[in-house]
Design a protein around this motif. Structure first.
Motif, PDB file in Angstrom:
ATOM      1  N   PHE A 152      70.906  20.310  29.648  1.00  0.00           N
ATOM      2  CA  PHE A 152      70.692  20.955  28.531  1.00  0.00           C
ATOM      3  C   PHE A 152      70.388  22.217  29.207  1.00  0.00           C
ATOM      4  O   PHE A 152      69.796  23.157  30.015  1.00  0.00           O
ATOM      5  CB  PHE A 152      69.052  20.108  28.364  1.00  0.00           C
ATOM      6  CG  PHE A 152      69.212  18.944  27.911  1.00  0.00           C
ATOM      7  CD1 PHE A 152      68.424  18.735  26.349  1.00  0.00           C
ATOM      8  CD2 PHE A 152      69.761  18.084  28.372  1.00  0.00           C
ATOM      9  CE1 PHE A 152      68.995  17.595  25.878  1.00  0.00           C
ATOM     10  CE2 PHE A 152      70.066  16.432  27.977  1.00  0.00           C
ATOM     11  CZ  PHE A 152      69.595  16.135  26.930  1.00  0.00           C
ATOM     12  N   THR A 153      70.319  23.297  27.658  1.00  0.00           N
ATOM     13  CA  THR A 153      69.866  24.710  27.576  1.00  0.00           C
ATOM     14  C   THR A 153      69.265  24.965  27.379  1.00  0.00           C
ATOM     15  O   THR A 153      68.620  24.446  26.087  1.00  0.00           O
ATOM     16  CB  THR A 153      71.390  25.444  27.388  1.00  0.00           C
ATOM     17  OG1 THR A 153      71.854  24.932  26.079  1.00  0.00           O
ATOM     18  CG2 THR A 153      72.303  24.902  28.922  1.00  0.00           C
ATOM     19  N   ASN A 154      68.750  26.371  26.826  1.00  0.00           N
ATOM     20  CA  ASN A 154      67.758  27.426  25.864  1.00  0.00           C
ATOM     21  C   ASN A 154      66.190  26.196  26.008  1.00  0.00           C
ATOM     22  O   ASN A 154      65.829  25.978  25.180  1.00  0.00           O
ATOM     23  CB  ASN A 154      68.196  27.221  24.254  1.00  0.00           C
ATOM     24  CG  ASN A 154      70.038  28.134  24.859  1.00  0.00           C
ATOM     25  OD1 ASN A 154      69.425  29.054  25.542  1.00  0.00           O
ATOM     26  ND2 ASN A 154      70.991  28.192  23.937  1.00  0.00           N
ATOM     27  N   LEU A 155      66.016  26.277  27.436  1.00  0.00           N
ATOM     28  CA  LEU A 155      64.624  25.325  27.539  1.00  0.00           C
ATOM     29  C   LEU A 155      63.357  26.510  26.858  1.00  0.00           C
ATOM     30  O   LEU A 155      63.717  27.172  27.613  1.00  0.00           O
ATOM     31  CB  LEU A 155      64.156  24.525  27.825  1.00  0.00           C
ATOM     32  CG  LEU A 155      64.960  23.266  28.433  1.00  0.00           C
ATOM     33  CD1 LEU A 155      65.271  22.442  29.244  1.00  0.00           C
ATOM     34  CD2 LEU A 155      65.597  22.637  27.361  1.00  0.00           C
ATOM     35  N   MET A 156      62.556  25.762  26.258  1.00  0.00           N
ATOM     36  CA  MET A 156      60.645  26.819  25.666  1.00  0.00           C
ATOM     37  C   MET A 156      59.736  26.109  25.650  1.00  0.00           C
ATOM     38  O   MET A 156      60.419  24.897  25.738  1.00  0.00           O
ATOM     39  CB  MET A 156      61.600  27.395  24.548  1.00  0.00           C
ATOM     40  CG  MET A 156      62.182  28.076  24.652  1.00  0.00           C
ATOM     41  SD  MET A 156      62.412  28.162  22.043  1.00  0.00           S
ATOM     42  CE  MET A 156      61.945  29.613  22.708  1.00  0.00           C
TER      43      MET A 156
END
Length: 365
Positions: A152-156
């Protein structure tokens, strides 16, 4: 900002997703942000088999498009991966509209507990779903590490809070559990197989086991532990009173991504016993406000010695105001990435504001 939140989880469901979104809407009003919701109530729906309180919406991209003109959102957040969330995602992609998502539920593990579906298949679908978003919000550091390892990417980061005025050690008033043998070990949550509740009910513990909540597994669990006390669903002050009257909160789940009930118990001065997994590790780990152990019985008995004031002090570190700052700040930052046209100022920019919660990590630096 006029924020549209698309969610398949909504009232009359009683769960952490619904409570979190309700708190964000209330906090947004104080910040001058208007929040509108797109839920199963906006479409024809049917009850989910085995979960009548959960509605399966017949949402389609076309149906979402027809609602769009009335909603007029400037920003979009998709909270769940169900039919409402998926239809909203399709509409945003077709229109070239940026959006954020949040990862609340470990559906691969939940599905695998009920059907022979490999977790790798479910995670592949979820990666695709969230991969189209400008940012995906996760609640804890351990969940972020786990999802990063799964591609998973762009985790905040988006932490959670607790209403410490409602949930407090003196909330019991007239003891709602008076007459039960002590100590009292409490569980609060949905009575469903994915919560691993049987692991708690099978423990050889002194005193009483009290269960708050309802769900499709209630009959089986009641038969498994006829000496346990099933109180049904409690909310608000009635729920706080049960927490405050208990001695240890037992959290047997192996799959929850956070567990707002952990904070509610701590705010009422109740120590936590749990497994050392995502959620408890992040909320309880290193705090001395609970005991994490692969032996849940040992954890429950050891938690009896923890002072209630220590638990309350830990809960005070989590606020819905901080949760809202992260949530709206993430949305502003993520929507700003493609066009640089959206700005809410430094007060909501997670790169600039100083965290008051130990679970916070900057998403933009």
């Amino acid at each position: 900002m006029r924020l549209l939140i698309a969610t398949d989880a909504w009232a009359p469901q009683v769960n952490g997703v619904v409570r979190s979104l309700e708190h964000m809407a209330a906090a947004g009003t104080a910040l001058g942000i208007e929040t509108v919701f797109l839920t199963h109530r906006d479409f024809a729906s049917v009850p989910l088999p085995g979960y009548p309180e959960i509605r399966l919406s017949c949402a389609t991209r076309g149906a979402v498009a027809r609602r769009w003109g009335d909603l007029r959102p400037t920003h979009v957040h998709i909270a769940t991966e169900g039919t409402v969330g998926y239809a909203t995602r399709r509409h945003c992609l077709a229109q070239g509209r940026p959006f954020t998502t949040s990862y609340h539920t470990r559906f691969p593990e939940y599905l695998a507990a009920r059907a022979p579906v490999p977790e790798s298949w479910s995670y592949a679908w979820l990666r695709r779903f969230h991969g189209a978003a400008n940012g995906t919000m996760v609640s804890t550091p351990s969940l972020e590490r786990d999802l990063t390892g799964r591609g998973f990417t762009n985790l905040m980061r988006w932490t959670r809070g607790v209403d410490t005025d409602l949930f407090r050690p003196d909330a019991a008033g007239a003891d709602p559990l008076a007459g039960l043998p002590r100590p009292i070990f409490l569980f609060v949550g949905r009575l469903a197989v994915e919560k691993n509740i049987a692991a708690f009910l099978k423990l050889d513990l002194p005193g009483s086991k009290v269960m708050v909540g309802d769900g499709p597994d209630r009959a089986r669990l009641a038969a498994l532990a006829p000496d346990a006390h099933f109180l049904g669903t409690r909310t608000g002050a009635a729920l706080a009173a049960v927490y405050a009257a208990s001695d240890v909160f037992v959290f047997p789940s192996l799959t929850d991504t956070f567990g707002i009930v952990l904070l509610e118990a701590l705010a009422c001065g109740v120590p936590v016993a749990a497994y050392p997994v995502t959620g408890p590790l992040d909320v309880i780990g290193g705090t001395d406000a609970g005991v994490l152990d692969t032996d849940l019985r040992r954890a429950a008995l050891a938690a009896l010695a923890i002072p209630r004031e220590r638990c309350r002090r830990e809960a005070l570190r989590y606020t819905w105001a901080e949760s809202a700052r992260q949530f709206f700040g993430n949305i502003a930052l993520a929507h700003d990435r493609p066009s640089r046209t959206v700005s809410l100022g430094s007060a909501l920019d997670p790169r600039r504001a100083r965290p008051s919660n130990p679970g916070f990590r900057s998403n933009g630096g």
